[in-house]
Design a protein around this motif. Structure first.
Motif, PDB file in Angstrom:
ATOM      1  N   ARG A  23       4.995  -0.783  -6.306  1.00 25.44           N
ATOM      2  CA  ARG A  23       4.859  -1.462  -7.419  1.00 25.44           C
ATOM      3  C   ARG A  23       5.318  -2.691  -7.660  1.00 25.44           C
ATOM      4  O   ARG A  23       4.782  -3.560  -7.608  1.00 25.44           O
ATOM      5  CB  ARG A  23       3.377  -1.304  -8.104  1.00 25.44           C
ATOM      6  CG  ARG A  23       2.255  -0.156  -8.288  1.00 25.44           C
ATOM      7  CD  ARG A  23       1.271   0.868  -8.983  1.00 25.44           C
ATOM      8  NE  ARG A  23       0.108   0.903  -7.803  1.00 25.44           N
ATOM      9  CZ  ARG A  23      -0.537   2.478  -8.244  1.00 25.44           C
ATOM     10  NH1 ARG A  23       0.331   3.107  -9.203  1.00 25.44           N
ATOM     11  NH2 ARG A  23      -0.864   2.536  -7.521  1.00 25.44           N
ATOM     12  N   HIS A  56      -2.614   4.749  -0.787  1.00 28.51           N
ATOM     13  CA  HIS A  56      -2.942   3.716  -1.873  1.00 28.51           C
ATOM     14  C   HIS A  56      -1.441   2.725  -1.081  1.00 28.51           C
ATOM     15  O   HIS A  56      -2.291   1.467  -1.279  1.00 28.51           O
ATOM     16  CB  HIS A  56      -1.804   4.180  -3.037  1.00 28.51           C
ATOM     17  CG  HIS A  56      -3.054   4.876  -4.464  1.00 28.51           C
ATOM     18  ND1 HIS A  56      -3.894   4.273  -4.629  1.00 28.51           N
ATOM     19  CD2 HIS A  56      -3.216   6.516  -4.855  1.00 28.51           C
ATOM     20  CE1 HIS A  56      -4.847   4.874  -5.691  1.00 28.51           C
ATOM     21  NE2 HIS A  56      -4.466   6.076  -5.649  1.00 28.51           N
ATOM     22  N   GLU A 102      -2.943  -0.816  -1.022  1.00 25.39           N
ATOM     23  CA  GLU A 102      -1.831  -1.547  -1.823  1.00 25.39           C
ATOM     24  C   GLU A 102      -0.716  -2.275  -1.442  1.00 25.39           C
ATOM     25  O   GLU A 102      -0.556  -3.850  -1.716  1.00 25.39           O
ATOM     26  CB  GLU A 102      -1.585  -1.308  -3.159  1.00 25.39           C
ATOM     27  CG  GLU A 102      -3.042  -0.298  -4.060  1.00 25.39           C
ATOM     28  CD  GLU A 102      -1.846   0.322  -5.276  1.00 25.39           C
ATOM     29  OE1 GLU A 102      -0.892  -0.217  -5.534  1.00 25.39           O
ATOM     30  OE2 GLU A 102      -2.208   1.649  -5.386  1.00 25.39           O
TER      31      GLU A 102
END
Lengths: 154, 695
Positions: free
Chosen positions: B76, B102, B106
């Protein structure tokens, strides 16, 4: 002892480990990853394996000694041990783990205890052999020689 | 790399790891294995160390971490800091599959799962959750050496998003990890390369031969194109509008379908800014479409795909992208249905069989199947050959007017019920719907295919090409494969039928809007409303065949316009949510018929959708695919036997609904990420595009 002799001893010794099934071809992969820039790779990985396995085996013993065995905890440990042992080529340890897991699935405490013993046995065996192997290698290196490539018929 | 002698090793080789951009910043360079940025996640320190070493030996840049949470935060923090993620399945702090989801959502990075567990269920789970690969421990060097292909594949799909051509192929490539010569073409990229790859991906013999033939024919052109593509990986997107496509078709017809070469077509079209590559890839798709038409002509199955709304259904089976041209043209009245049929037939070298409605029935070849991720078994090839005989001539109706074909009354009923569920279909559904040949825009009509299963398209309409037959093999394949691939696969399955969406897309501009609205709201159980479609003069064929066919026919006639309209409307959103029709278990057809229009219009989108769908699907549904429809074309009977196994259609449908908000967000996020404009009138006939997969 002459360097050549030492090298031969090492080769024979290593070969025997493979022939006995204590090590498998994955170990060769590890050896191939070792080179000048990573001269101790194999021994480093194996040391790591020993450390980790000691811990796992410890946890396993504790878990299985509980009044009520929580297999949900036991299984992941065995699974990890299976993964790491297979990654370094400790074939017999891995095989013992496979059996262990099946007893876990059956929730067979007795069987698990036996398996744990078996795993430990195999683990100590491979640990012992590898330590010997590393000693032989060290002797060769200390004598200024090169560790010979394994020529196995895999 | 391997140094058995423990002699020189990486040290000397290290110099070659020049980092990411050897070539000076070109994206292509990033694709080179060397310097690939890998993130390895494994709680086992031994394995982690070994993997790191192995990856370094492959000249990759490795970052290792032993906790999934740490990995996620790393990702991230630096969204573009990694090219690929390798993760263990069993980790104490977070399930590997969760991490997979995820990352896929993402960061949209390819994720490779690995485990000492080689049980099929776990491997399957990896596939369905969207992993691009699944490695069994102990991991060997050989396995790691090739992980870069996943990155390239994914990137290519992304690159091709803005490009109209090649997107489908790329998606197909991506999905299917079997690429013929992918390694060779991977970096060179380009539309043509993608085309080649995609066509090669098709397992159907026919596909291969036809694609190869095409390749041979246009060898030169494509060769040049490839070079161009390699150098300009990102090209401005070419939107194949209706007019443009008409020009294209006119040029092709003038030259002769089989003889048309991109160069000449380009000259004839005389469109500034259009490159030969654009034409070449478009031509390839067109040819695929034509073949499909020819093969399907005897198939009613095509209609099946059409799903009720028939939006593209008529073209449903038209997996080929090309289909849209003709159909669209036909529908818009610019090309008389009969001519269309004849044209198609001519193109395909088959007798022109015009359905009653005057529209040639396009075989709903499961293009999807061909390109589907999971199984390339192109049934198209198989099906084309032998089915035709089963159906009565009347059944040729599988018109491609996007009329839902083959929807049996109960199916329709089911549909109707579903419709109120809202226009939000899970992405998977939408994709499935699209694939089935219905424009996703026909939200109401599209059955939420929910990517759950490969939907065998309903009873194949009688189209000259035996769609049914085609369908069947595909279906069976799909079904069998389905187990392995939930989210992802389902989508491709449904997309087998190349949605006639293309046509719809083509005609979006021109079709009137009304039909669509009507269409959506009133989906009569037994008959489709026949809005007067401008320019569409397709008489509703009289069917003796069972309701299925009747519906097909009526739907065809009626919905041709609406479907287009729907496409038009929806296209703008590129939001598959518009597909509101929940897929009813009874409707097998739809799955197939879902036009890939949506998918095509944006290959990357579809890919993303697929990915999302896959992940979402995996997330939301632990259950097996919803429906397993096995449609068996009935040789001469009106009754079509549809064997559908509905696992949990309702729950699935509902589940999809529940996903909507997420999906929408995801969709928009993805869209933004991809930089895809919502409106997409291009025809990205990337039949294969559905999804990504890591699986």
């Amino acid at each position: 002892m002459e360097l050549v002799q030492m090298q031969k001893n090492l080769q024979d010794y290593t070969k025997s480990l493979f022939l006995e099934g204590i090590l498998d071809s994955q170990f060769l992969q590890l050896q191939q990853l070792q080179d000048e820039s990573n001269p101790d790779f194999v021994s480093q990985v194996v040391s790591l394996f020993f450390q980790d396995s000691d811990r796992i085996l410890n946890d396993l013993s504790l878990s299985l000694d509980q009044q009520v065995v929580d297999f949900k905890k036991v299984d992941p440990h065995v699974h990890q041990l299976k993964g790491s042992s297979s990654s370094i080529g400790a074939q017999r340890v891995k095989n013992a783990c496979v059996v262990f897991r099946s007893f876990c699935e059956q929730q067979n405490v007795e069987g698990c205890h036996r398996c744990l013993q078996q795993v430990k046995q195999e683990y100590y065996l491979v640990k012992n052999r590898l330590e010997t192997l590393f000693k032989l290698e060290q002797q060769i290196v200390a004598s200024g020689g090169m560790i010979p490539a394994m020529e196995l018929g895999f | 790399m391997m140094n058995p002698s423990h002699g020189r090793g990486l040290g000397s080789g290290g110099g070659s790891s020049s980092g990411r951009n050897q070539g000076g910043g070109e994206t292509v360079v990033e694709m080179f294995p060397s310097g690939l940025r890998v993130l390895v996640v494994d709680d086992d320190p031994t394995c982690l160390m070994i993997l790191e070493r192995m990856l370094r030996t492959c000249l990759y840049e490795v970052t290792k971490c032993n906790r999934a949470e740490i990995a996620l935060s790393l990702l991230r923090k630096n969204k573009h800091g990694f090219d690929i993620v390798i993760s263990d399945v069993h980790m104490p702090d977070m399930d590997g599959f969760k991490l997979l989801e995820h990352v896929g959502l993402e960061m949209d990075l390819p994720v490779i799962m690995m485990s000492a567990d080689d049980s099929k269920s776990v491997v399957l789970k990896g596939v369905t959750h969207g992993a691009v690969d699944y490695l069994i421990k102990p991991v060997r060097m050989e396995a790691l050496k090739n992980i870069w292909q996943h990155v390239v594949r994914k990137r290519r799909t992304e690159w091709n998003v803005p490009e109209h051509s090649g997107s489908i192929e790329d998606t197909g490539e991506r999905q299917q990890q079997q690429h013929r010569g992918v390694s060779g073409a991977a970096v060179s990229g380009g539309e043509d390369g993608a085309d080649d790859n995609s066509s090669s991906v098709n397992e159907g013999n026919n596909w291969r031969s036809s694609s190869r033939k095409r390749k041979d024919e246009e060898g030169e052109d494509q060769g040049d194109d490839k070079e161009e593509d390699a150098s300009n990986l990102k090209k401005p997107r070419v939107v194949w509008s209706v007019e443009l496509h008409q020009q294209f078709v006119a040029a092709v017809n003038q030259l002769g379908v089989e003889k048309a070469v991109p160069k000449k077509i380009l000259e004839l079209m005389n469109v500034p800014g259009l490159t030969r590559e654009n034409v070449a890839s478009h031509l390839q798709k067109y040819r695929i479409y034509l073949r499909r038409l020819g093969g399907v002509s005897q198939h009613q199955g095509n209609l099946n795909n059409s799903f009720m709304t028939g939006q593209d259904a008529s073209f449903g089976p038209l997996s080929t992208l090309n289909g849209f041209d003709l159909q669209a043209l036909a529908v818009t009245g610019q090309l008389p249905a009969q001519s269309l049929a004849q044209l198609q037939a001519a193109g395909l070298g088959r007798p022109a069989m015009v359905s009653k409605s005057g529209l040639p029935v396009s075989s709903i070849v499961d293009e999807r199947s061909i390109f589907s991720f999971d199984n390339p078994k192109t049934r198209y090839g198989d099906g084309l050959g032998h089915h035709g005989q089963q159906h009565q001539p009347q059944q040729q109706m599988n018109l491609l007017h996007g009329i839902p074909t083959g929807m049996e009354p109960r199916q329709l009923a089911g549909l109707q019920q579903q419709i109120p569920m809202g226009n939000r279909m899970s992405i998977q559904q939408q994709i499935a719907a699209v694939r089935a040949g219905h424009s996703t825009q026909n939200s109401g009509m599209l059955m939420p295919l929910a990517g759950q299963q490969p939907l065998p398209r309903g009873p194949p309409p009688m189209i000259p090409s035996s769609q049914a037959s085609i369908r069947q093999p595909m279906l069976s394949n799909r079904i069998s494969e389905r187990s392995g691939f939930s989210g992802r696969n389902s989508i491709p399955e449904s997309s087998r039928v190349l949605p006639t969406s293309y046509t719809n897309l083509a005609t979006q501009h021109s079709s009137s809007s009304m039909a669509y609205n009507n269409f959506q709201q009133e989906l009569p159980v037994n008959s489709f409303p026949l809005p007067s479609a401008p320019g569409l003069s397709v008489p509703v064929p009289v069917r003796k065949v069972p309701s299925y066919q009747e519906e097909v026919n009526s739907s065809e006639a009626g919905f041709s316009n609406p479907s287009y309209e729907m496409l038009t409307n929806r296209q703008n959103d590129w939001d598959l949510r518009s597909i509101g029709i929940a897929f009813d278990a009874h409707q097998d057809a739809e799955s197939v018929a879902f036009s890939n229009s949506e998918a095509y219009s944006s290959s990357s989108m579809s890919r993303n959708n697929t990915a999302i769908a896959a992940t979402e699907h995996g997330r939301n549904q632990q259950q097996p695919p919803l429906l397993h429809h096995q449609v068996y074309a009935d040789g001469g009977n009106s009754s079509v036997r549809v064997k559908s196994e509905r696992v949990s259609a309702d729950s699935a449908a509902m589940a999809f609904h529940g996903q909507y908000s997420n999906q929408e967000d995801l969709m928009s996020a993805l869209l933004k990420q991809e930089g895809i404009a919502p409106v997409d009138t291009e025809f990205d006939f990337d039949a294969y595009s559905i999804d990504n997969i890591p699986v």
